[in-house]
Design a protein around this motif. Structure first.
Motif, PDB file in Angstrom:
ATOM      1  N   PHE A 167      12.536  60.110  45.160  1.00 33.59           N
ATOM      2  CA  PHE A 167      13.628  59.888  46.113  1.00 33.59           C
ATOM      3  C   PHE A 167      13.689  58.429  46.545  1.00 33.59           C
ATOM      4  N   VAL A 168      12.538  57.804  46.723  1.00 28.86           N
ATOM      5  CA  VAL A 168      12.506  56.384  47.084  1.00 28.86           C
ATOM      6  C   VAL A 168      13.183  55.542  46.012  1.00 28.86           C
ATOM      7  N   ASN A 216       2.610  55.733  44.951  1.00 33.84           N
ATOM      8  CA  ASN A 216       2.275  57.026  44.368  1.00 33.84           C
ATOM      9  C   ASN A 216       0.765  57.214  44.274  1.00 33.84           C
ATOM     10  N   ASP A 268       6.568  51.436  43.700  1.00 36.22           N
ATOM     11  CA  ASP A 268       6.569  52.898  43.742  1.00 36.22           C
ATOM     12  C   ASP A 268       5.296  53.459  43.103  1.00 36.22           C
ATOM     13  N   GLY A 328      12.744  66.129  44.373  1.00 39.72           N
ATOM     14  CA  GLY A 328      12.625  64.802  43.798  1.00 39.72           C
ATOM     15  C   GLY A 328      13.228  64.705  42.412  1.00 39.72           C
ATOM     16  N   SER A 356       7.755  63.923  44.422  1.00 40.04           N
ATOM     17  CA  SER A 356       9.136  64.089  44.894  1.00 40.04           C
ATOM     18  C   SER A 356       9.542  62.959  45.829  1.00 40.04           C
ATOM     19  N   ALA A 357       8.639  62.596  46.718  1.00 36.24           N
ATOM     20  CA  ALA A 357       8.942  61.511  47.659  1.00 36.24           C
ATOM     21  C   ALA A 357       9.157  60.194  46.923  1.00 36.24           C
ATOM     22  N   CYS A 358       8.326  59.919  45.905  1.00 34.07           N
ATOM     23  CA  CYS A 358       8.461  58.668  45.151  1.00 34.07           C
ATOM     24  C   CYS A 358       9.752  58.653  44.326  1.00 34.07           C
ATOM     25  N   TRP A 380       8.057  72.282  44.664  1.00 29.58           N
ATOM     26  CA  TRP A 380       8.062  71.035  45.426  1.00 29.58           C
ATOM     27  C   TRP A 380       8.516  69.840  44.594  1.00 29.58           C
ATOM     28  N   ILE A 394       4.424  66.989  46.085  1.00 31.84           N
ATOM     29  CA  ILE A 394       5.167  66.450  47.227  1.00 31.84           C
ATOM     30  C   ILE A 394       5.220  64.928  47.151  1.00 31.84           C
ATOM     31  N   VAL A 395       4.105  64.307  46.791  1.00 30.08           N
ATOM     32  CA  VAL A 395       4.065  62.854  46.648  1.00 30.08           C
ATOM     33  C   VAL A 395       5.030  62.401  45.558  1.00 30.08           C
TER      34      VAL A 395
END
Length: 435
Positions: free
Chosen positions: A406-407, A381, A377, A347, A402-404, A343, A399-400
């Motif tokens: 990408f942001v 996070n 960010d 990111g 990876s999302a951060c 996961w 997952i968190v």
């Protein structure tokens, strides 16, 4: 996919820069591959000798020291590189100021240790391991600053030799007690600290060969360094928190064993970032030295596209091969690290591109908008991890993250496009990722 991507990446890379930059990147990348291999072997020895819980304590102590270094470096390693590259006559003052900062860091570390004696619940580790973790802060600062100065005086080869030599030393030292099964968390961490100390003195001796002038303290030079480095410091500090604070949150919420699993997924994810980290560190001074905006944009564009092409097969293969790699290297007891590593890969891919792309902005003075973006960010996070970790465990933390990542990629892309497209509407002023 790999057969198609690699020729494109090679063609892009040939046009990225001149011979000197390509040579430095190839040498540094080769060194980094060796360093990663040695670091990976070291992590395997420690994990197998200490087990998940011991590995967790070791990882948390290392995170405490690393966060301390990030918190206290004040961006001086980057500003020192910048100033000594412009004027080597400043080297004696920069070395003197570096030693003064390290001494102050030693005092702060001692006071922090005293404070934690009275408030032990605030410390994630205790006893001898806490002392070693705090000691790693001034030692880490000394190593970081001297290595930055080596890059500034164009001693790239010496920089690589010290990086490689210190990592080989710690592996050799750790293998000795591991072979007779006498390894402890404190011993292994202490040996790691010793190797960093050796690297610092090695770099210092190399710098004294470059300049034999007497060392000096200069408040004027220090003020310049702080002024230039503060934005860089904030960017690096909050960026580092996004990369590391989740491990401390996992340890606090789920325990040391889960932290041990998660630390393995982080180590493997960081290994996939080798090329963008090396390219970014060498691209920054190159872009800073260029005067023409169009030339800077072309160089940054090619570097970003090459990174995107080269990173894609790395993260795909890494995700597919995660289970056998972790099982063979660390043992089947560490298989819970597979899911969070997988996961992390999406990111990590975008974070690698952002690491290279942002050098265009860094070369223009570390704009405040990136500082604000990293602070936001970090808050996102922490907030999402407070919700995700109790519900989804270490996979939720990945997952968190990876999302951060990408942001941040989207923010940097937007800033690069806006700052350059609005200034030069007729030119392709941001990395064209769709080309």
């Amino acid at each position: 996919m790999k057969a198609v991507v690699q020729p494109v990446a090679v063609q892009l890379w040939r046009g990225v820069a001149g011979t000197e930059l390509r040579r430095d990147v190839f040498e540094s990348y080769g060194t980094r591959v060796l360093v990663v291999a040695v670091t990976f072997a070291t992590a395997v020895v420690i994990a197998r000798e200490l087990g998940p819980s011991g590995r967790g304590f070791y990882a948390v102590a290392a995170a405490v020291g690393a966060i301390g270094v990030q918190f206290s470096n004040l961006g001086l390693h980057l500003s020192n590189t910048y100033y000594v590259a412009r004027d080597r006559a400043l080297l004696p003052a920069l070395i003197g100021n570096t030693l003064a900062v390290v001494i102050v860091a030693c005092v702060v570390a001692v006071l922090t240790g005293v404070g934690l004696v009275f408030w032990p619940k605030l410390s994630p580790v205790h006893g001898t391991l806490l002392i070693l973790a705090l000691a790693s802060v001034p030692v880490g600062l000394a190593y970081l600053f001297t290595q930055g100065l080596l890059l500034g005086v164009n001693e790239v080869r010496a920089y690589n030799q010290i990086e490689c030599g210190s990592k080989l030393l710690v592996l050799a030292l750790i293998c000795i007690p591991a072979l007779v099964h006498l390894g402890t968390v404190e011993l292994f961490f202490g040996l790691t600290l010793l190797s960093a100390l050796v690297g610092f003195f090695w770099a210092l001796l190399r710098l004294r060969r470059v300049s034999t002038e007497p060392l000096e303290l200069s408040l004027a030079v220090f003020r310049q360094s702080i002024s230039t480095g503060i934005n860089a410091y904030l960017i690096l500090f909050f960026g580092f928190l996004v990369l590391r604070i989740d491990l401390l949150m996992v340890k606090h919420m789920l325990g040391v064993t889960e932290a041990g699993y998660y630390s393995i997924s982080q180590v493997l994810a960081e290994n996939t970032m080798m090329f963008p980290v090396v390219l970014g560190s060498l691209l920054f001074p190159k872009l800073s030295a260029l005067k023409g905006r169009e030339e800077k944009l072309q160089l940054a564009n090619k570097a970003v596209l090459a990174t995107a092409a080269l990173m894609l097969p790395v993260v795909v293969i890494g995700a597919l091969a995660a289970e056998p790699i972790i099982s063979i290297a660390f043992g089947r007891s560490f298989l819970p690290a597979v899911a969070p590593f997988v996961w992390l890969m999406p990111g990590t891919y975008f974070l690698g591109i952002e690491t290279v792309m942002v050098q265009l902005l860094n070369s223009e003075g570390f704009p405040s908008v990136i500082v604000v973006a990293w602070i936001a960010d970090t808050i996102i996070n922490v907030g999402l991890n407070l919700w995700a970790i109790p519900r989804y465990g270490i996979t939720g933390a990945s997952i968190v993250s990876s999302a951060c990542y990408f942001v941040m990629f989207l923010i940097v892309l937007a800033v690069v496009w806006k700052r350059n497209h609005t200034r030069q509407p007729a030119a392709a002023c941001a990395p064209n990722l769709s080309a």
